[in-house]
Design a protein around this motif. Sequence first.
Motif, PDB file in Angstrom:
ATOM      1  N   SER A  63      -8.911  11.804  -7.868  1.00 46.46           N
ATOM      2  CA  SER A  63      -9.207  11.001  -9.051  1.00 46.46           C
ATOM      3  C   SER A  63      -8.080  10.011  -9.280  1.00 46.46           C
ATOM      4  N   PHE A  64      -8.360   9.005 -10.079  1.00 44.30           N
ATOM      5  CA  PHE A  64      -7.327   8.022 -10.415  1.00 44.30           C
ATOM      6  C   PHE A  64      -7.694   7.332 -11.715  1.00 44.30           C
ATOM      7  N   GLY A  65      -6.695   6.629 -12.275  1.00 44.47           N
ATOM      8  CA  GLY A  65      -6.944   5.859 -13.488  1.00 44.47           C
ATOM      9  C   GLY A  65      -6.620   6.596 -14.772  1.00 44.47           C
ATOM     10  N   GLU A  66      -5.964   7.773 -14.655  1.00 46.15           N
ATOM     11  CA  GLU A  66      -5.673   8.549 -15.864  1.00 46.15           C
ATOM     12  C   GLU A  66      -4.427   8.066 -16.590  1.00 46.15           C
ATOM     13  N   LEU A  67      -3.501   7.451 -15.854  1.00 46.64           N
ATOM     14  CA  LEU A  67      -2.201   7.128 -16.476  1.00 46.64           C
ATOM     15  C   LEU A  67      -2.342   6.167 -17.646  1.00 46.64           C
ATOM     16  N   ALA A  68      -3.050   5.063 -17.429  1.00 40.28           N
ATOM     17  CA  ALA A  68      -3.189   4.041 -18.475  1.00 40.28           C
ATOM     18  C   ALA A  68      -3.873   4.624 -19.709  1.00 40.28           C
ATOM     19  N   LEU A  69      -4.808   5.554 -19.492  1.00 39.23           N
ATOM     20  CA  LEU A  69      -5.531   6.146 -20.610  1.00 39.23           C
ATOM     21  C   LEU A  69      -4.664   7.160 -21.349  1.00 39.23           C
ATOM     22  N   LEU A  88      11.415  13.772  -6.047  1.00 35.40           N
ATOM     23  CA  LEU A  88      10.072  13.255  -6.312  1.00 35.40           C
ATOM     24  C   LEU A  88      10.085  12.288  -7.488  1.00 35.40           C
ATOM     25  N   LYS A  89       9.097  11.395  -7.490  1.00 37.47           N
ATOM     26  CA  LYS A  89       8.917  10.462  -8.600  1.00 37.47           C
ATOM     27  C   LYS A  89       8.229  11.204  -9.755  1.00 37.47           C
ATOM     28  N   PRO A  90       8.431  10.748 -11.000  1.00 40.35           N
ATOM     29  CA  PRO A  90       7.778  11.413 -12.143  1.00 40.35           C
ATOM     30  C   PRO A  90       6.273  11.573 -11.944  1.00 40.35           C
ATOM     31  N   TYR A  91       5.625  10.565 -11.340  1.00 30.35           N
ATOM     32  CA  TYR A  91       4.177  10.672 -11.153  1.00 30.35           C
ATOM     33  C   TYR A  91       3.827  11.822 -10.208  1.00 30.35           C
ATOM     34  N   GLU A  92       4.665  12.020  -9.188  1.00 34.91           N
ATOM     35  CA  GLU A  92       4.404  13.113  -8.240  1.00 34.91           C
ATOM     36  C   GLU A  92       4.609  14.466  -8.913  1.00 34.91           C
ATOM     37  N   PRO A 140      -0.288  -0.274 -19.306  1.00 38.59           N
ATOM     38  CA  PRO A 140      -1.036  -1.078 -18.326  1.00 38.59           C
ATOM     39  C   PRO A 140      -1.272  -0.277 -17.053  1.00 38.59           C
ATOM     40  N   ARG A 141      -2.311  -0.607 -16.323  1.00 39.83           N
ATOM     41  CA  ARG A 141      -2.584   0.062 -15.046  1.00 39.83           C
ATOM     42  C   ARG A 141      -1.348   0.001 -14.149  1.00 39.83           C
ATOM     43  N   ALA A 142      -0.941   1.150 -13.625  1.00 42.28           N
ATOM     44  CA  ALA A 142       0.300   1.249 -12.859  1.00 42.28           C
ATOM     45  C   ALA A 142       0.118   0.846 -11.400  1.00 42.28           C
ATOM     46  N   ALA A 143      -1.112   0.737 -10.952  1.00 42.04           N
ATOM     47  CA  ALA A 143      -1.368   0.438  -9.544  1.00 42.04           C
ATOM     48  C   ALA A 143      -2.723  -0.255  -9.434  1.00 42.04           C
ATOM     49  N   THR A 144      -2.959  -0.875  -8.276  1.00 42.36           N
ATOM     50  CA  THR A 144      -4.274  -1.430  -7.975  1.00 42.36           C
ATOM     51  C   THR A 144      -4.991  -0.470  -7.039  1.00 42.36           C
ATOM     52  N   ILE A 145      -6.271  -0.232  -7.315  1.00 43.67           N
ATOM     53  CA  ILE A 145      -7.057   0.679  -6.477  1.00 43.67           C
ATOM     54  C   ILE A 145      -8.162  -0.139  -5.817  1.00 43.67           C
ATOM     55  N   VAL A 146      -8.209  -0.096  -4.477  1.00 44.23           N
ATOM     56  CA  VAL A 146      -9.142  -0.914  -3.705  1.00 44.23           C
ATOM     57  C   VAL A 146      -9.936  -0.022  -2.757  1.00 44.23           C
ATOM     58  N   LYS A 200       0.860  -1.188   0.000  1.00 43.77           N
ATOM     59  CA  LYS A 200       0.000   0.000   0.000  1.00 43.77           C
ATOM     60  C   LYS A 200       0.895   1.236   0.000  1.00 43.77           C
ATOM     61  N   VAL A 201       0.711   2.108  -1.020  1.00 43.63           N
ATOM     62  CA  VAL A 201       1.589   3.274  -1.140  1.00 43.63           C
ATOM     63  C   VAL A 201       0.854   4.586  -0.918  1.00 43.63           C
ATOM     64  N   GLY A 202      -0.467   4.523  -0.747  1.00 43.31           N
ATOM     65  CA  GLY A 202      -1.172   5.775  -0.510  1.00 43.31           C
ATOM     66  C   GLY A 202      -2.667   5.574  -0.508  1.00 43.31           C
TER      67      GLY A 202
END
Length: 300
Positions: free
Chosen positions: A115-121, A176-180, A126-132, A106-108
């Motif tokens: 919002s989430f799910g924009e990266l793959a689109l 920071l990571k590129p995503y951040e 592929p989806r970069a993370a799992t969202i639960v 778990k990273v956050g």
Amino acid sequence: SVSAESMQPDSDSGNWKPPKHPKTPDQLARLRTAVAGNFLFSSLDEESFTLVLDALVEKSIPAPNIKVIAQGDEGDYFYVIESGDFDIHINPSGAVEAGPEGLGNKVGTIGPGGSFGELALMYNAPRAATIVSASKGGLLWALDRVTFRRILMNNSFQKREMYEGFLGEVPLLSSLKPYERAKIADALETVKYQSGQNIITEGEPGDAFYLLESGNAVAYKHGVDHAVKEYGRGDFFGELALLDDKPRAASVVAKDNVTLAKLGRDGFKRLLGPVEGIMRREEYERTDDLDPLTHQKTVT
Ligand code: 1OR
């Protein structure tokens, strides 16, 4: 006659019509609240905004531990959170695996308005993370891939691309990571000042933080007869008032025509948490040849 087809720039989606999912006034009101603070929506014009609101679909997540997105899958929807918290898990292997540890670390957590799910689109990746879903579950608004790419992505993608190079050069953000950095790009606004204009005025309350993209700026302090600091490309200022809720400790004036990337208070608090330590450490590690205001060598 001109066919509809020829008016569409993408031949593969020539017949595309934005989906329209009718909404009750109550749904619309909730949706507007959910997206109000979301930076991906903030630069849409009225027409695009209406189109996106029409296209969003309500998706109830009625329990905890429901997987909304599985790492490694293909991207289909982008999601905005109306209510509930959603945990982000990343499995270093690149995809969800079977078994209790299969989600990875778990990273956050993302909450309402996020919002989430924009990266793959955006990147056809592929989806970069799992969202639960966490806690009790919650309520999401889902936007299909095509509408996301055609309407919502244009501005934000351009903004991320535009700022990618510059933010990569800013020393403060290098850890920071590129995503951040991409999330910071979403929240930035470009502002320009002409030579001699005040960007920040000593004594006023602080509402924004600035990164200097081009030109030079100078800091002055009442009672000090010389500039207390000069800023060039990649430097930052305006952090002190936001970190400690204090009035502006100095005035910052454009020395020539400057372009700044401006981050509002909310974005600063939300996105620069990981580098708060660096900003504060610079304050504490001040030594005698460093300026008390700016943590760097005094300009003479
Ligand atoms: P996606 O389409 O890849 C998973 O589907 C989503 O999780 C992803 O888009 C982002 O919207 C969201 N790294 C990757 N994806 C993340 C991250 C993340 N946080 C949220 N998402 N982080 C790791 C950075 C090294 C940040 C963790 C706090």
